[in-house]
Design a protein around this motif. Structure first.
Motif, PDB file in Angstrom:
ATOM      1  N   GLU A  59       0.841  -1.205   0.000  1.00  0.00           N
ATOM      2  CA  GLU A  59       0.000   0.000   0.000  1.00  0.00           C
ATOM      3  C   GLU A  59       0.874   1.252   0.000  1.00  0.00           C
ATOM      4  N   SER A  60       1.925   1.232   0.799  1.00  0.00           N
ATOM      5  CA  SER A  60       2.855   2.354   0.855  1.00  0.00           C
ATOM      6  C   SER A  60       3.490   2.587  -0.513  1.00  0.00           C
ATOM      7  N   TYR A  61       3.907   1.502  -1.139  1.00  0.00           N
ATOM      8  CA  TYR A  61       4.529   1.586  -2.464  1.00  0.00           C
ATOM      9  C   TYR A  61       3.566   2.233  -3.464  1.00  0.00           C
ATOM     10  N   ALA A  62       2.309   1.813  -3.439  1.00  0.00           N
ATOM     11  CA  ALA A  62       1.325   2.355  -4.382  1.00  0.00           C
ATOM     12  C   ALA A  62       1.069   3.843  -4.126  1.00  0.00           C
ATOM     13  N   TYR A  63       0.904   4.221  -2.872  1.00  0.00           N
ATOM     14  CA  TYR A  63       0.697   5.635  -2.557  1.00  0.00           C
ATOM     15  C   TYR A  63       1.926   6.464  -2.943  1.00  0.00           C
ATOM     16  N   ALA A  64       3.101   5.943  -2.626  1.00  0.00           N
ATOM     17  CA  ALA A  64       4.335   6.675  -2.927  1.00  0.00           C
ATOM     18  C   ALA A  64       4.515   6.841  -4.429  1.00  0.00           C
ATOM     19  N   ARG A  65       4.224   5.796  -5.187  1.00  0.00           N
ATOM     20  CA  ARG A  65       4.356   5.878  -6.644  1.00  0.00           C
ATOM     21  C   ARG A  65       3.386   6.924  -7.199  1.00  0.00           C
ATOM     22  N   THR A  66       2.181   6.973  -6.660  1.00  0.00           N
ATOM     23  CA  THR A  66       1.210   7.981  -7.110  1.00  0.00           C
ATOM     24  C   THR A  66       1.723   9.380  -6.801  1.00  0.00           C
ATOM     25  N   GLY A  67       2.200   9.594  -5.574  1.00  0.00           N
ATOM     26  CA  GLY A  67       2.730  10.908  -5.203  1.00  0.00           C
ATOM     27  C   GLY A  67       3.938  11.296  -6.027  1.00  0.00           C
ATOM     28  N   TYR A  68       4.777  10.324  -6.304  1.00  0.00           N
ATOM     29  CA  TYR A  68       5.965  10.554  -7.131  1.00  0.00           C
ATOM     30  C   TYR A  68       5.556  11.017  -8.534  1.00  0.00           C
ATOM     31  N   HIS A  69       4.620  10.303  -9.157  1.00  0.00           N
ATOM     32  CA  HIS A  69       4.214  10.673 -10.516  1.00  0.00           C
ATOM     33  C   HIS A  69       3.440  11.982 -10.549  1.00  0.00           C
ATOM     34  N   ARG A  70       2.602  12.221  -9.545  1.00  0.00           N
ATOM     35  CA  ARG A  70       1.913  13.524  -9.475  1.00  0.00           C
ATOM     36  C   ARG A  70       2.931  14.644  -9.306  1.00  0.00           C
ATOM     37  N   GLY A  71       3.963  14.381  -8.512  1.00  0.00           N
ATOM     38  CA  GLY A  71       5.019  15.369  -8.325  1.00  0.00           C
ATOM     39  C   GLY A  71       5.815  15.616  -9.590  1.00  0.00           C
ATOM     40  N   LEU A  72       6.134  14.546 -10.330  1.00  0.00           N
ATOM     41  CA  LEU A  72       6.840  14.729 -11.612  1.00  0.00           C
ATOM     42  C   LEU A  72       6.019  15.591 -12.567  1.00  0.00           C
ATOM     43  N   ASP A  73       4.712  15.339 -12.611  1.00  0.00           N
ATOM     44  CA  ASP A  73       3.835  16.153 -13.464  1.00  0.00           C
ATOM     45  C   ASP A  73       3.911  17.620 -13.058  1.00  0.00           C
ATOM     46  N   ALA A  74       3.841  17.885 -11.755  1.00  0.00           N
ATOM     47  CA  ALA A  74       3.898  19.265 -11.263  1.00  0.00           C
ATOM     48  C   ALA A  74       5.261  19.899 -11.558  1.00  0.00           C
ATOM     49  N   LEU A  75       6.339  19.125 -11.387  1.00  0.00           N
ATOM     50  CA  LEU A  75       7.675  19.644 -11.694  1.00  0.00           C
ATOM     51  C   LEU A  75       7.781  20.041 -13.161  1.00  0.00           C
ATOM     52  N   ARG A  76       7.296  19.184 -14.037  1.00  0.00           N
ATOM     53  CA  ARG A  76       7.352  19.490 -15.478  1.00  0.00           C
ATOM     54  C   ARG A  76       6.545  20.742 -15.798  1.00  0.00           C
ATOM     55  N   ARG A  77       5.366  20.874 -15.181  1.00  0.00           N
ATOM     56  CA  ARG A  77       4.562  22.089 -15.401  1.00  0.00           C
ATOM     57  C   ARG A  77       5.289  23.331 -14.899  1.00  0.00           C
TER      58      ARG A  77
END
Length: 135
Positions: A59-77
């Motif tokens: 569960e931690s891995y799944a939440y962390a992966r989601t936060g990581y990808h949402r963060g990458l999207d925000a960084l790119r923006r």
């Protein structure tokens, strides 16, 4: 305006999300914050950290992966080109950096050693202070 004397990219500073940050600070459950603000990496990071503390590594891995990808999207923006500083000292960056650290920790716990090492390296390369603060 100051000149970047190191020749590398300028630090990337994510925009503040005051409503989402206030909800977390006020103790609103991170599930609720993530549902209302699904692009907010700090909510996902908090979910990942909580799941890991409970021993729910997948569960931690799944939440962390989601936060990581949402963060990458925000960084790119925000103009990030795939490398360069993401300062821990800038509070809005902390959600992404925490999600990255949580992803590395969960990856290590499930034996994904290559991913865990990539996360540690990415965290260190992005912010030495984050790497020190997050272990």
């Amino acid at each position: 305006m100051s000149q970047n004397l190191l020749g590398g990219p300028a630090p990337t500073l994510l925009p503040d999300e005051p409503e989402a940050a206030k909800l977390l600070a006020d103790g609103v459950e991170p599930h609720e914050v993530a549902a209302k603000f699904p692009t907010y990496p700090a909510a996902w990071a908090q979910l990942a950290e909580g799941a890991f503390e409970r021993g729910d590594v997948i569960e931690s891995y799944a939440y962390a992966r989601t936060g990581y990808h949402r963060g990458l999207d925000a960084l790119r923006r925000s103009g990030w080109k795939g490398h360069g500083p993401i300062p821990w000292e800038h509070e809005p960056n902390r959600g992404f950096l925490r999600a990255l650290a949580a992803l590395g920790r969960a990856a290590a716990a499930i034996g994904e050693d290559g991913e865990a090492e990539r996360c540690r390296t990415f965290l260190r390369d992005s912010s030495e202070s984050a790497a020190q603060a997050l272990g």
